[in-house]
Design a protein around this motif. Sequence first.
Motif, PDB file in Angstrom:
ATOM      1  N   ASP A 143       9.442  15.592   1.876  1.00  0.00           N
ATOM      2  CA  ASP A 143      10.319  16.696   0.920  1.00  0.00           C
ATOM      3  C   ASP A 143       9.718  16.196  -0.397  1.00  0.00           C
ATOM      4  O   ASP A 143       9.498  15.480  -1.363  1.00  0.00           O
ATOM      5  CB  ASP A 143      11.254  16.698   0.939  1.00  0.00           C
ATOM      6  N   GLY A 144       8.383  17.482  -0.738  1.00  0.00           N
ATOM      7  CA  GLY A 144       6.860  16.800  -2.070  1.00  0.00           C
ATOM      8  C   GLY A 144       8.436  16.782  -2.864  1.00  0.00           C
ATOM      9  O   GLY A 144       8.323  15.847  -4.037  1.00  0.00           O
ATOM     10  N   ALA A 145       9.429  17.603  -3.157  1.00  0.00           N
ATOM     11  CA  ALA A 145      10.116  17.333  -4.358  1.00  0.00           C
ATOM     12  C   ALA A 145      10.864  15.965  -4.505  1.00  0.00           C
ATOM     13  O   ALA A 145      11.120  15.401  -5.537  1.00  0.00           O
ATOM     14  CB  ALA A 145      11.408  18.775  -4.703  1.00  0.00           C
ATOM     15  N   TRP A 146      11.328  15.520  -3.476  1.00  0.00           N
ATOM     16  CA  TRP A 146      11.983  14.405  -3.251  1.00  0.00           C
ATOM     17  C   TRP A 146      10.624  13.450  -3.619  1.00  0.00           C
ATOM     18  O   TRP A 146      11.764  12.254  -4.349  1.00  0.00           O
ATOM     19  CB  TRP A 146      12.768  14.729  -1.356  1.00  0.00           C
ATOM     20  N   VAL A 147       9.777  12.780  -3.413  1.00  0.00           N
ATOM     21  CA  VAL A 147       9.083  12.385  -3.223  1.00  0.00           C
ATOM     22  C   VAL A 147       8.969  11.885  -4.549  1.00  0.00           C
ATOM     23  O   VAL A 147       8.564  10.919  -5.046  1.00  0.00           O
ATOM     24  CB  VAL A 147       7.840  12.609  -2.813  1.00  0.00           C
ATOM     25  N   PHE A 148       8.260  13.241  -5.593  1.00  0.00           N
ATOM     26  CA  PHE A 148       7.702  13.124  -6.694  1.00  0.00           C
ATOM     27  C   PHE A 148       9.284  12.641  -7.986  1.00  0.00           C
ATOM     28  O   PHE A 148       9.086  12.426  -8.325  1.00  0.00           O
ATOM     29  CB  PHE A 148       7.316  14.512  -7.011  1.00  0.00           C
ATOM     30  N   ALA A 149      10.663  12.869  -7.010  1.00  0.00           N
ATOM     31  CA  ALA A 149      12.024  12.556  -8.401  1.00  0.00           C
ATOM     32  C   ALA A 149      11.951  10.923  -7.818  1.00  0.00           C
ATOM     33  O   ALA A 149      12.451  10.845  -8.414  1.00  0.00           O
ATOM     34  CB  ALA A 149      12.551  13.435  -7.535  1.00  0.00           C
ATOM     35  N   ASN A 150      11.667  10.937  -6.414  1.00  0.00           N
ATOM     36  CA  ASN A 150      11.927   9.519  -6.451  1.00  0.00           C
ATOM     37  C   ASN A 150      10.682   7.935  -5.831  1.00  0.00           C
ATOM     38  O   ASN A 150      11.200   6.903  -5.757  1.00  0.00           O
ATOM     39  CB  ASN A 150      12.811   9.237  -5.009  1.00  0.00           C
ATOM     40  N   LEU A 151       9.501   8.146  -5.816  1.00  0.00           N
ATOM     41  CA  LEU A 151       8.251   7.275  -5.736  1.00  0.00           C
ATOM     42  C   LEU A 151       8.390   5.818  -7.222  1.00  0.00           C
ATOM     43  O   LEU A 151       8.755   6.658  -8.485  1.00  0.00           O
ATOM     44  CB  LEU A 151       7.134   8.206  -6.324  1.00  0.00           C
ATOM     45  N   THR A 152       8.700   4.925  -6.807  1.00  0.00           N
ATOM     46  CA  THR A 152       8.837   4.143  -7.723  1.00  0.00           C
ATOM     47  C   THR A 152       7.007   3.380  -7.771  1.00  0.00           C
ATOM     48  O   THR A 152       6.173   3.140  -8.878  1.00  0.00           O
ATOM     49  CB  THR A 152       9.187   2.643  -6.994  1.00  0.00           C
ATOM     50  N   GLY A 153       5.992   3.789  -6.612  1.00  0.00           N
ATOM     51  CA  GLY A 153       4.436   3.905  -6.831  1.00  0.00           C
ATOM     52  C   GLY A 153       4.300   2.785  -5.239  1.00  0.00           C
ATOM     53  O   GLY A 153       5.404   3.227  -4.056  1.00  0.00           O
ATOM     54  N   VAL A 154       2.747   2.474  -5.093  1.00  0.00           N
ATOM     55  CA  VAL A 154       2.480   2.198  -3.908  1.00  0.00           C
ATOM     56  C   VAL A 154       1.561   1.030  -3.626  1.00  0.00           C
ATOM     57  O   VAL A 154       1.010   1.094  -4.605  1.00  0.00           O
ATOM     58  CB  VAL A 154       1.170   3.628  -3.817  1.00  0.00           C
ATOM     59  N   ILE A 155       2.511   0.126  -2.688  1.00  0.00           N
ATOM     60  CA  ILE A 155       1.243  -0.767  -2.513  1.00  0.00           C
ATOM     61  C   ILE A 155       0.537  -0.432  -1.398  1.00  0.00           C
ATOM     62  O   ILE A 155      -0.128   0.048  -0.581  1.00  0.00           O
ATOM     63  CB  ILE A 155       2.130  -2.294  -1.156  1.00  0.00           C
ATOM     64  N   VAL A 156      -1.344  -1.337  -2.205  1.00  0.00           N
ATOM     65  CA  VAL A 156      -2.361  -0.850  -1.220  1.00  0.00           C
ATOM     66  C   VAL A 156      -2.738  -2.369  -0.930  1.00  0.00           C
ATOM     67  O   VAL A 156      -2.769  -3.580  -1.264  1.00  0.00           O
ATOM     68  CB  VAL A 156      -3.339  -0.395  -2.505  1.00  0.00           C
ATOM     69  N   TYR A 157      -3.034  -2.154   0.855  1.00  0.00           N
ATOM     70  CA  TYR A 157      -3.585  -3.054   1.285  1.00  0.00           C
ATOM     71  C   TYR A 157      -5.346  -3.657   1.603  1.00  0.00           C
ATOM     72  O   TYR A 157      -5.275  -2.395   2.108  1.00  0.00           O
ATOM     73  CB  TYR A 157      -2.395  -4.111   2.328  1.00  0.00           C
ATOM     74  N   ALA A 158      -6.212  -4.226   1.399  1.00  0.00           N
ATOM     75  CA  ALA A 158      -7.520  -4.094   1.908  1.00  0.00           C
ATOM     76  C   ALA A 158      -7.958  -5.352   2.864  1.00  0.00           C
ATOM     77  O   ALA A 158      -7.718  -6.277   2.213  1.00  0.00           O
ATOM     78  CB  ALA A 158      -8.142  -3.707   0.821  1.00  0.00           C
ATOM     79  N   LYS A 159      -8.662  -5.303   3.647  1.00  0.00           N
ATOM     80  CA  LYS A 159      -9.775  -6.189   4.539  1.00  0.00           C
ATOM     81  C   LYS A 159     -10.864  -6.308   4.651  1.00  0.00           C
ATOM     82  O   LYS A 159     -10.961  -4.683   5.517  1.00  0.00           O
ATOM     83  CB  LYS A 159      -8.483  -6.514   5.491  1.00  0.00           C
ATOM     84  N   ASP A 160     -11.837  -7.576   4.301  1.00  0.00           N
ATOM     85  CA  ASP A 160     -13.226  -6.498   4.406  1.00  0.00           C
ATOM     86  C   ASP A 160     -13.673  -7.343   5.829  1.00  0.00           C
ATOM     87  O   ASP A 160     -12.467  -7.825   6.118  1.00  0.00           O
ATOM     88  CB  ASP A 160     -14.034  -7.122   3.256  1.00  0.00           C
ATOM     89  N   SER A 161     -14.984  -7.054   5.958  1.00  0.00           N
ATOM     90  CA  SER A 161     -15.378  -7.588   7.049  1.00  0.00           C
ATOM     91  C   SER A 161     -15.158  -9.610   7.337  1.00  0.00           C
ATOM     92  O   SER A 161     -15.154  -9.994   8.495  1.00  0.00           O
ATOM     93  CB  SER A 161     -16.895  -6.859   7.589  1.00  0.00           C
ATOM     94  N   GLY A 162     -15.147  -9.769   6.414  1.00  0.00           N
ATOM     95  CA  GLY A 162     -15.189 -11.160   6.857  1.00  0.00           C
ATOM     96  C   GLY A 162     -13.256 -11.694   6.424  1.00  0.00           C
ATOM     97  O   GLY A 162     -13.161 -13.175   6.467  1.00  0.00           O
ATOM     98  N   GLU A 163     -12.496 -11.300   6.637  1.00  0.00           N
ATOM     99  CA  GLU A 163     -11.241 -10.887   7.093  1.00  0.00           C
ATOM    100  C   GLU A 163     -10.531 -11.828   5.385  1.00  0.00           C
ATOM    101  O   GLU A 163      -9.155 -11.784   5.411  1.00  0.00           O
ATOM    102  CB  GLU A 163     -11.175 -11.841   7.829  1.00  0.00           C
ATOM    103  N   ASN A 164     -11.164 -11.586   4.282  1.00  0.00           N
ATOM    104  CA  ASN A 164     -10.655 -11.413   2.898  1.00  0.00           C
ATOM    105  C   ASN A 164      -9.090 -10.734   2.655  1.00  0.00           C
ATOM    106  O   ASN A 164     -10.191  -9.096   3.197  1.00  0.00           O
ATOM    107  CB  ASN A 164     -11.624 -11.128   1.805  1.00  0.00           C
ATOM    108  N   VAL A 165      -8.729 -10.881   2.635  1.00  0.00           N
ATOM    109  CA  VAL A 165      -7.244  -9.035   1.517  1.00  0.00           C
ATOM    110  C   VAL A 165      -7.127  -9.389   0.572  1.00  0.00           C
ATOM    111  O   VAL A 165      -6.853 -10.315   0.155  1.00  0.00           O
ATOM    112  CB  VAL A 165      -6.080 -10.329   3.064  1.00  0.00           C
ATOM    113  N   PHE A 166      -6.966  -8.561   0.560  1.00  0.00           N
ATOM    114  CA  PHE A 166      -6.551  -7.893  -1.194  1.00  0.00           C
ATOM    115  C   PHE A 166      -5.602  -7.036  -0.844  1.00  0.00           C
ATOM    116  O   PHE A 166      -5.017  -6.306  -0.144  1.00  0.00           O
ATOM    117  CB  PHE A 166      -7.574  -6.980  -1.328  1.00  0.00           C
TER     118      PHE A 166
END
Length: 354
Positions: A143-166
Motif C-alpha cells: 500500500d503506497g499510502a501506508w509506505v509513505f506514512a510509516n517509512l523510517t528509511g532504507v538500509i543499502v548494502y553494496a559489495k564490489d568485485s573485490g568483496e569489499n562491503v559498504f
Amino acid sequence: MSNAIIPREEQARALVSSKMNQINIIVGNDKAKASAFGSAIVNMANDFNLSRCSVDSIVNTAMQIVQIGLHPNKLFGQAYVVPYGSTAQLQIGYKGLIALGMRNGWKFRAVAVYNCDEFSIEFNGLDDKIKFKPNYEVRNDDDGAWVFANLTGVIVYAKDSGENVFSEFVSKKKLEKLRLKSSNQTKRVKDEKGAMVSVKSEDALVGVWLEWAEEMYKAKALKYVASRLPINDRLAEAVSIEDEPIRAEAKIEAPKTKDLNQLLQSTSANSSHVPENTTVKENLTVEPVEVEIESDDITLGGDTPHQILENELIKRGATPDEAEDLVSRYNIEAVNEILQDPNSIDNMIENLRG
C-alpha cells in the motif's frame, strides 16, 4: 492526407516498427525478445498516466530503457516511463539498478525500514553495527499510502568485485528530499486566485511512486549511495540519465533502404542511436522490418490530443489554466470524441462561462 486524429497506439506501432532493426541489434538478434520489447513499448501509448505525453517522447524514452539493457515492461520493475508535462522521462527502478550493478561488478541490496520494525544503528567508523528485525505481521508494504506514512528509511548494502562491503542508512527525510526533486512528483491545486497551478506533492505520493512506493524509495536510496561509491563510468552513465526528460533522439547509422522504414525514419524529427557500450559485430546485416499499416493518415510527433483540445479551448476564450483544468478531466478516448465534434468544444466554453 486527412486531418483525422490517428490513435496513439497506431502512431506508436509506426514508430516502434521503424526502430525494430535497432532493437534487434541491441538484444543480440533475439527475435522473441525484440518482439516482446516492441509490444511493451507500443502498449505504453495507451497508458492513462502517460496520456498527456506525446507518443514520440514515450517511444524515445522506452528506447533508452532498451539501450541500457533493461526491460521496458513496467511489470518487471526494472524501469518506468513517467510523465513530465507533455514529455515522457525515464525512471530506473530498484530491480533495474540491481541488474545494472551486477553487470558491472557490483552487488546491491536495499532494505526498507518501517516504524513497526525493530531497528537500531551504532556508528563505528567503517564498521557500523545495524540491528534490524522486520515486523511482517504489521507491515502493509504493498500500500503506497501506508509506505509513505510509516517509512523510517532504507538500509543499502553494496559489495564490489573485490568483496569489499559498504553499508549506509538513508533516512526518510533524505529520501523525501530526493523524491521531491523528481519532476513527476507534482500535483495540481488552486492558488489563492483560484487558478490551477502545479506544486510539489509533499503530503502524498503520486504516479508511479504511489503504485510502486517501496521499490521507488529503495531505488532512490540505492542510487544515492551508488553515486558516492567508486562505480565505473558505464554504470555511472546509466544511472545518471534518470529523471532527464527525453526531448530529442541522437542519430543512428541505418542501412539505406527505400521501404516504409526509411520513410518513417526520415519523417521523424530525430532518431535514436546505439549506445557506445552496445557491442555490434562488424558486417552485421539486419533485414528491414516489413510494416503493414491500414491507414495512410499517420502523423509522427506533434501535439497530443489533450494539447490540441487545450489549444482549441484557448482559441475560444479560455485561459491556459482553465483549459488545462477542463481537459485533465477527460481520458484520451473522450478527448478524441470531443475533437471530432467542434460543437462539443463550444459547449465546454459555454458551460465554463455559465
